[in-house]
Scaffold this active site. Structure first.
Site, PDB file in Angstrom:
ATOM      1  CG  ASP A  16      13.694 -48.385 -14.501  1.00  0.00           C
ATOM      2  OD1 ASP A  16      13.466 -48.819 -13.352  1.00  0.00           O
ATOM      3  OD2 ASP A  16      14.052 -47.210 -14.712  1.00  0.00           O
ATOM      4  CD  GLU A  56      15.511 -46.011  -9.030  1.00  0.00           C
ATOM      5  OE1 GLU A  56      16.061 -45.540  -8.022  1.00  0.00           O
ATOM      6  OE2 GLU A  56      16.159 -46.278 -10.078  1.00  0.00           O
TER       7      GLU A  56
END
Length: 408
Positions: free
Chosen positions: A80, A173
């Site tokens: 991400d 994350e």
């Protein structure tokens, strides 16, 4: 290393921004697209035990090519990108042989300037990959992904001796959920490295202790003309709370090992106000003291309020400094430092003024310091990465695998 750049540009073309406040993991569909692409590529490379969990954790193994009791090690990156800046329609610019001065980002007024970012002075002659001034780049952490994938290919093609190499790519994350669904037992590595750092040579094994503080303030609203002795202005109480927080201990006033209080959001009306702080400190005792300070402030400001008006404070720990776990296994850092020196890189041990999946994983039984990627200025339109830095990261990953095999 042409394949390295090709991989990176391919990965950043996918919009994988994560989204806070979403229950599902991964929080966005774009992350699934990259995870499925990586799964396909790992399988094509011949890795074994390739699995993609329902929570979006992708794992795979490059089997050992030498006999013996060699510890399995891991390399981890996240798919991400930050919610803080758009990651849609990323249009990278490649600046070859950077000669200094400002770099125009696209056709607007945005520039990447050495006045604002002095590190550019150290990168003369290198190939810089920048944004077009409209989005982030996604080097955090797609540079890490490209580096791990390229290192796997190098280990295979050059038949470099290594033990079992485990790799994992995680979601979310950037919104603090990346490691919560990570199956350490299934990963089955003795230790690992996240590849999620910054400039060449960075090796990080210390991060903040972190907590969030949510404050709910309930006041009482009446007509201002008849408010004396009756109105309790929740916004005024919020202002008083923030006035009690040490002004010189904010993010913009601190650096290095200094901790801080950060008012991340504040909203409300006379009737109701909400404040959200984050607390950060490297030292556990100071971290606990900061939490106590917030409780004392809320108690002080709330003293003497009408029973129907109140201040409610909730503190939740987010993660802890992984130093206390990593230092129990000094060889993990020794190998990484030796690998860097063998690649003509001087290691720079520095604290992470933030968090990392590796911090949570270290407390889950997988010691996991952080390696550099060669990227800078994450989470914004001035983000960039150097191709030379990415190439160095690949070399270090390969050398770590090689050195670990020599420890048998």
């Amino acid at each position: 290393m042409d394949k390295l750049l090709e991989r990176f540009l391919n990965y950043v073309s996918l919009d994988t921004q994560s989204k806070a406040g979403v229950r599902q993991v991964p929080s966005t569909e774009g992350q699934w697209k990259l995870l499925h692409l990586l799964k396909e590529q790992l399988e094509e490379m011949g890795l074994i035990n390739v699995t993609l969990s329902e929570k979006g954790t992708l794992m795979a193994t490059l089997p050992a090519n030498v006999p013996g009791d060699i510890p399995a090690i891991g390399f981890i990156s996240h798919v991400d990108t930050s919610p803080d800046c758009s990651g849609k329609n990323v249009n990278p610019q490649i600046v070859e042989n950077y000669r200094g001065g400002d770099i125009a980002l696209g056709i607007g007024d945005e520039v990447l300037s050495p006045v604002m970012f002095p590190v550019l002075h150290q990168l003369l002659g290198q190939t810089l990959i920048t944004t077009d001034g409209k989005t982030l780049l996604g080097a955090d952490d797609k540079a890490g992904i490209a580096e791990i994938m390229t290192a796997l290919a190098v280990l295979q093609q050059k038949k470099i001796p290594h033990g079992d190499i485990r790799v994992a790519f995680t979601p979310d994350e950037e919104v603090g959920k990346g490691a919560k669904h990570f199956d350490v037992d299934a990963f089955d590595a003795r230790w690992a490295y996240t590849v999620d750092g910054g400039g060449v040579g960075e090796l990080e094994f210390e991060n903040f202790n972190a907590a969030s503080v949510n404050i709910k303030i309930v006041g009482n609203n009446v007509h201002p003309g008849t408010a004396k002795g009756v109105m309790v202005n929740a916004l005024s109480l919020a202002a008083r709370i923030h006035a009690e927080v040490p002004a010189d201990e904010s993010p913009e006033m601190t650096e290095g090992y200094e901790g801080f209080y950060h008012l991340a959001s504040m909203k409300g009306t006379v009737e109701r106000a909400d404040m959200h702080y984050i607390i950060r400190d490297f030292d556990r005792k100071q971290f606990e003291a900061r939490k106590r300070k917030m409780m004392e402030i809320a108690k002080k400001v709330g003293k003497g309020l009408h029973p129907d008006c109140y201040i409610e404070l909730v503190i939740e720990d987010s993660y802890y400094n992984m130093r206390e776990k990593v230092v129990e296994h000094p060889h993990i850092l020794d190998i990484a430092q030796q690998a860097m020196r063998d690649c003509d890189i001087e290691p720079e041990l520095k604290p992470i003024r933030g968090g990392t999946d590796g911090a949570q994983l270290s407390f889950m039984g997988l010691p996991c310091p952080n390696l550099f990627t060669g990227g800078y200025n994450y989470h914004g339109k001035h983000e960039f990465v150097t191709l030379e830095g990415m190439e160095k990261a690949v070399q270090v990953i390969v050398r770590i695998a090689e050195l670990t095999a020599q420890r048998k």
